[in-house]
Design a protein around this motif. Sequence first.
Motif, PDB file in Angstrom:
ATOM      1  N   THR A 150       8.716  22.539  -7.389  1.00 27.27           N
ATOM      2  CA  THR A 150       9.986  22.229  -8.434  1.00 27.27           C
ATOM      3  C   THR A 150      11.095  21.340  -8.105  1.00 27.27           C
ATOM      4  OG1 THR A 150      10.974  24.136  -7.433  1.00 27.27           O
ATOM      5  CG2 THR A 150       9.624  24.804  -9.393  1.00 27.27           C
ATOM      6  N   GLY A 151      10.729  20.523  -7.120  1.00 24.08           N
ATOM      7  CA  GLY A 151      11.596  19.601  -6.677  1.00 24.08           C
ATOM      8  C   GLY A 151      11.076  18.118  -7.357  1.00 24.08           C
ATOM      9  N   LYS A 152      11.985  17.461  -7.678  1.00 20.03           N
ATOM     10  CA  LYS A 152      11.489  16.140  -8.475  1.00 20.03           C
ATOM     11  C   LYS A 152      11.133  15.076  -7.418  1.00 20.03           C
ATOM     12  CE  LYS A 152      13.964  12.829 -10.776  1.00 20.03           C
ATOM     13  NZ  LYS A 152      13.131  12.149 -10.276  1.00 20.03           N
ATOM     14  N   PRO A 153      10.212  14.685  -7.648  1.00 19.61           N
ATOM     15  CA  PRO A 153      10.019  13.279  -6.552  1.00 19.61           C
ATOM     16  C   PRO A 153      11.077  12.020  -7.223  1.00 19.61           C
ATOM     17  CG  PRO A 153       8.379  13.194  -8.160  1.00 19.61           C
ATOM     18  CD  PRO A 153       9.150  14.301  -8.368  1.00 19.61           C
ATOM     19  N   PHE A 154      11.096  11.014  -6.076  1.00 21.68           N
ATOM     20  CA  PHE A 154      12.306   9.968  -6.341  1.00 21.68           C
ATOM     21  C   PHE A 154      11.376   9.153  -7.400  1.00 21.68           C
ATOM     22  CE2 PHE A 154      14.304  11.725  -2.889  1.00 21.68           C
ATOM     23  CZ  PHE A 154      15.493  11.125  -2.583  1.00 21.68           C
ATOM     24  N   ASN A 155      12.122   8.865  -8.396  1.00 23.51           N
ATOM     25  CA  ASN A 155      11.513   7.684  -9.293  1.00 23.51           C
ATOM     26  C   ASN A 155      11.444   6.338  -8.393  1.00 23.51           C
ATOM     27  OD1 ASN A 155      11.828   9.163 -11.780  1.00 23.51           O
ATOM     28  ND2 ASN A 155      14.316   8.844 -11.566  1.00 23.51           N
ATOM     29  N   PRO A 156      10.225   5.884  -8.492  1.00 26.81           N
ATOM     30  CA  PRO A 156       9.877   4.540  -7.986  1.00 26.81           C
ATOM     31  C   PRO A 156      10.784   3.400  -8.795  1.00 26.81           C
ATOM     32  CG  PRO A 156       7.864   5.502  -8.509  1.00 26.81           C
ATOM     33  CD  PRO A 156       9.015   6.135  -9.346  1.00 26.81           C
ATOM     34  N   LEU A 157      11.375   2.294  -7.392  1.00 30.51           N
ATOM     35  CA  LEU A 157      11.950   1.332  -7.870  1.00 30.51           C
ATOM     36  C   LEU A 157      11.007   0.244  -8.559  1.00 30.51           C
ATOM     37  CD1 LEU A 157      13.963   0.933  -4.704  1.00 30.51           C
ATOM     38  CD2 LEU A 157      14.721   1.837  -6.950  1.00 30.51           C
ATOM     39  N   LEU A 158      10.980  -0.445  -9.441  1.00 32.98           N
ATOM     40  CA  LEU A 158      10.429  -1.417  -9.895  1.00 32.98           C
ATOM     41  C   LEU A 158       9.683  -2.476  -8.886  1.00 32.98           C
ATOM     42  CD1 LEU A 158       8.899  -2.732 -12.460  1.00 32.98           C
ATOM     43  CD2 LEU A 158      10.984  -4.312 -12.453  1.00 32.98           C
ATOM     44  N   GLY A 159       8.444  -2.395  -8.708  1.00 34.31           N
ATOM     45  CA  GLY A 159       7.973  -3.325  -7.454  1.00 34.31           C
ATOM     46  C   GLY A 159       7.460  -2.557  -6.344  1.00 34.31           C
ATOM     47  N   GLU A 160       8.161  -0.997  -6.204  1.00 37.18           N
ATOM     48  CA  GLU A 160       7.933  -0.337  -4.995  1.00 37.18           C
ATOM     49  C   GLU A 160       6.368  -0.100  -4.905  1.00 37.18           C
ATOM     50  OE1 GLU A 160       8.844   4.538  -4.284  1.00 37.18           O
ATOM     51  OE2 GLU A 160      10.477   3.121  -4.728  1.00 37.18           O
ATOM     52  N   THR A 161       5.705   0.060  -3.755  1.00 35.35           N
ATOM     53  CA  THR A 161       4.550   0.336  -3.438  1.00 35.35           C
ATOM     54  C   THR A 161       4.225   1.554  -2.496  1.00 35.35           C
ATOM     55  OG1 THR A 161       4.414  -1.384  -1.735  1.00 35.35           O
ATOM     56  CG2 THR A 161       3.881  -2.212  -3.579  1.00 35.35           C
ATOM     57  N   TYR A 162       2.989   1.927  -2.362  1.00 30.99           N
ATOM     58  CA  TYR A 162       2.553   2.932  -1.403  1.00 30.99           C
ATOM     59  C   TYR A 162       1.175   2.736  -1.035  1.00 30.99           C
ATOM     60  CZ  TYR A 162       1.851   7.005   1.414  1.00 30.99           C
ATOM     61  OH  TYR A 162       1.747   8.000   2.288  1.00 30.99           O
ATOM     62  N   GLU A 163       0.945   2.718   0.138  1.00 29.71           N
ATOM     63  CA  GLU A 163      -0.484   2.658   0.786  1.00 29.71           C
ATOM     64  C   GLU A 163      -0.848   3.880   1.488  1.00 29.71           C
ATOM     65  OE1 GLU A 163      -1.738   0.203   4.570  1.00 29.71           O
ATOM     66  OE2 GLU A 163       0.023  -0.837   3.654  1.00 29.71           O
ATOM     67  N   LEU A 164      -2.119   4.159   1.470  1.00 28.81           N
ATOM     68  CA  LEU A 164      -2.400   5.131   2.534  1.00 28.81           C
ATOM     69  C   LEU A 164      -3.822   4.873   2.949  1.00 28.81           C
ATOM     70  CD1 LEU A 164      -1.540   7.879   3.991  1.00 28.81           C
ATOM     71  CD2 LEU A 164      -2.881   9.204   2.241  1.00 28.81           C
ATOM     72  N   ILE A 165      -4.165   4.822   4.323  1.00 26.07           N
ATOM     73  CA  ILE A 165      -5.448   4.719   4.645  1.00 26.07           C
ATOM     74  C   ILE A 165      -5.841   6.003   5.599  1.00 26.07           C
ATOM     75  CG2 ILE A 165      -7.021   3.076   6.050  1.00 26.07           C
ATOM     76  CD1 ILE A 165      -5.006   0.909   5.621  1.00 26.07           C
ATOM     77  N   ARG A 166      -6.865   6.584   5.277  1.00 19.41           N
ATOM     78  CA  ARG A 166      -7.415   7.800   6.102  1.00 19.41           C
ATOM     79  C   ARG A 166      -8.842   7.627   6.432  1.00 19.41           C
ATOM     80  NH1 ARG A 166      -3.849  12.432   5.787  1.00 19.41           N
ATOM     81  NH2 ARG A 166      -5.533  13.273   7.066  1.00 19.41           N
ATOM     82  N   GLU A 167      -9.144   7.018   7.486  1.00 21.24           N
ATOM     83  CA  GLU A 167     -10.386   7.030   7.994  1.00 21.24           C
ATOM     84  C   GLU A 167     -11.107   8.204   8.068  1.00 21.24           C
ATOM     85  OE1 GLU A 167     -10.534   4.749  11.840  1.00 21.24           O
ATOM     86  OE2 GLU A 167     -11.038   2.656  10.675  1.00 21.24           O
ATOM     87  N   ASP A 168     -10.408   9.300   8.409  1.00 22.52           N
ATOM     88  CA  ASP A 168     -10.957  10.637   8.759  1.00 22.52           C
ATOM     89  C   ASP A 168     -11.428  11.172   7.373  1.00 22.52           C
ATOM     90  OD1 ASP A 168      -8.188  10.685   8.210  1.00 22.52           O
ATOM     91  OD2 ASP A 168      -8.168  12.930   8.606  1.00 22.52           O
ATOM     92  N   LEU A 169     -10.883  10.988   6.143  1.00 23.70           N
ATOM     93  CA  LEU A 169     -11.253  11.275   4.883  1.00 23.70           C
ATOM     94  C   LEU A 169     -11.835  10.017   4.262  1.00 23.70           C
ATOM     95  CD1 LEU A 169      -7.834  13.194   4.047  1.00 23.70           C
ATOM     96  CD2 LEU A 169      -9.893  14.215   5.098  1.00 23.70           C
ATOM     97  N   GLY A 170     -12.097   9.118   4.857  1.00 24.75           N
ATOM     98  CA  GLY A 170     -12.984   8.054   4.321  1.00 24.75           C
ATOM     99  C   GLY A 170     -12.327   7.573   2.990  1.00 24.75           C
ATOM    100  N   PHE A 171     -11.354   6.885   2.856  1.00 21.36           N
ATOM    101  CA  PHE A 171     -10.704   6.336   1.726  1.00 21.36           C
ATOM    102  C   PHE A 171      -9.316   5.556   1.871  1.00 21.36           C
ATOM    103  CE2 PHE A 171      -7.881  10.063   1.403  1.00 21.36           C
ATOM    104  CZ  PHE A 171      -6.803   9.391   1.188  1.00 21.36           C
ATOM    105  N   ARG A 172      -9.126   4.551   1.394  1.00 25.49           N
ATOM    106  CA  ARG A 172      -7.730   3.785   1.242  1.00 25.49           C
ATOM    107  C   ARG A 172      -7.291   3.666  -0.110  1.00 25.49           C
ATOM    108  NH1 ARG A 172      -9.169  -2.303   3.428  1.00 25.49           N
ATOM    109  NH2 ARG A 172     -10.294  -3.043   1.392  1.00 25.49           N
TER     110      ARG A 172
END
Length: 481
Positions: free
Chosen positions: A148-170
């Motif tokens: 029930t918490g709200k995530p922060f609104n992303p700023l214009l141009g904001e990015t997020y990356e995640l690489i998980r070799e153990d789970l087999g994706f980026r």
Amino acid sequence: MNGEEEFFDAVTGFDSDNSSGEFSEANQRVTGVIRVDTSKSNGIGKVGERPPQENGLQKHRTSLPAPMFTRSDFSVWSILKKCIGLELSKITMPIAFNEPLSFLQRITEYMEHVYLIHKASRQPQPLERMQSVAAFAVSAVASQWERTGKPFNPLLGETYELIREDLGFRFISEQVSHHPPISAFYSEGLSQDFLFHGSIYPKLKFWGKSVEAEPRGTITLELLKHDEAYTWTNPTCCVHNVIIGKLWIEQYGTVEILNHRTGDKCVLHFKPCGLFGKELHKVEGHIQDRNKKKLFMIYGKWTECLWGIDPVAYESFKKQERRGDHLKKAKPTDNGSEKADGDVVDAVPEVQETVQVIPGSKLLWRVNTRPPNSAQMYNFTSFTVSLNELETGMEKILAPTDCRLRPDIRGMENGNMDLASQEKERLEEKQREARRERAREEAEWQTRWFHQGSNPYTGTPDWLYTGGYFERDYSSCPDIY
């Protein structure tokens, strides 16, 4: 950004705290390719580094640096009553209603159950593949339960990356538009078995006591080995009691997953809670071929598990069940039949018994157990706890626009609410000034990693990955923090 802009974006990001079966045990000790450690928090937290493990992969953290901030001293109604008649996106909410994640990180929670995509890719028959894809689509919203918490609104141009070799994706995402807010994402299997991409821009409605987010934007999954593409749109999410009472969430609406190569379709009905909460969290549906012949029945709860069974066995069981129900009709309901005081709050339905499993059914997916300290961590799953982790030296690898580098989110995660509020205001003003500067120069905003186009399978407008992010040339990234 106009203040905290959408309290109600929370709704869209209400992503899952429950994950799927095959990784349930492992999720509390999962490892990843990016070395992550909360001990260095972008200059706001403690400094330290974990020794690497022998296999070169890092263990992810299992808790947040500080427990959740209490919201008991804040009233949503005290804010909303001043905003009656205003556009929803202009309402500013105190930071106490947030959770320490960006909405871009919320989207990444789709990948918690990525094993279902790998499983689909391994299946030789299209019916079995669709079963796993359907389970993945349901699991993608499971983490919204009790968030029930709200995530922060992303700023214009904001990015997020995640690489998980153990789970087999980026995975890479970017906030490509601010008005309306649009988040685009792209993920690929490290063994080249899938592509998963889409853009999300929900339509928000305020109904007085509840906020409803109707999803917009197509989600696409491509299974490369089978030359198959599946598309769907998420169900509607509703948050009840935003003014008074205990917040609770339900998902409802019909999700149709189409296999564009075979014409097979999976139709899933997310049931609204109904009188006395009898249908709370329920999902029912079927897989049909291009001639609409039912091939497989699916049932379960999006908060718990999903099962499937042959249509003949399903119908036979339902007939028996109906005959049994007919005999019981004279008996009073024992299902929490107190009348809700609808004028005050939408009563929180009592948690119903677990899914009744029809004999002969096949388990398609089951949620992961949340960590024992989840309630003190915004009801995060083990996967979610790791998303904002920042290890010493990681800043040199990440794009300067990555969510992990946002000082307001970092401050909140570390329990420094005053700093978080100050930084949020500073970032919002910086964004407004950048927008004024572009207006003076008559310059248009240029997205960096995604571009507007048409979905290759549906032909509808979409945001498509331009490519090149993981080559790590960040010279043209904007200064947003």
